[in-house]
Scaffold this motif. Sequence first.
Motif: not given
Length: 233
Positions: A106-125
């Motif tokens: 439910v938190s955009d604030e906390s999940t926004s911390v991890g999203r760039p790391f998901w991208d750089r790890a190549g798993v955001a998709q």
Amino acid sequence: ARRRLTAPREKNTMSRRTLTLDDRLYRYLLDHSLREHPEQTALREATRTHPRAGMQISPEQGQLMALLVKLIGARRCIEIGVFTGCSALAVALALPEEGRLLACDVSDESTSVGRPFWDRAGVAQKIELVLAPALATLDARLAAGETGAYDFAFIDADKASYDGYYERCLQVVRAGGLIAIDNVLWSGRVAGESTDEDTVALQQLNRKPHGDERVDLSLLPIGDGLTLARRRG
């Protein structure tokens, strides 16, 4: 007298229960087991300064979950409670390229911390992040015909709703699939008398799978306590 050909075995008094880990032994455990993607290490460090950093799972727990995902050949997973995304990253890295993780928070604030790391790890998709109450998300997926459509579920959110999450996961996870439930030892507080709402909710939850013939069960003293429930056919 016959000469002894082998040295006598030392008596091991610790084999009947789980070993207590002091800092030295815990460091040894990590040094001889932990394998992390660089972005996992970086995300853990980024989470360290978060006001609720204690909500982050331990690295050895993330590695165990990743191994379990691979062992059961998971393709579709659910996470209930994402926080900064450390556990989501561990699971997504363990999934095959076509694998998908439904991440509920439910938190955009906390999940926004991890999203760039998901991208750089190549798993955001691989990660579908849904910002809404998880019970509503799960009910919507069940209504859409996704009963038994998932292989693995991880529950790590508000404790008062654990029973509801557990029951929904028993519906969305296939026979032979696995449900992992975090914080079930609650820093030891579940073993005592309490009127605290979260502690009571966890005590009730712990009693439920123990007598639940729908699952095979193991409660592990890893991290803050992790229950593994395999849904029977």
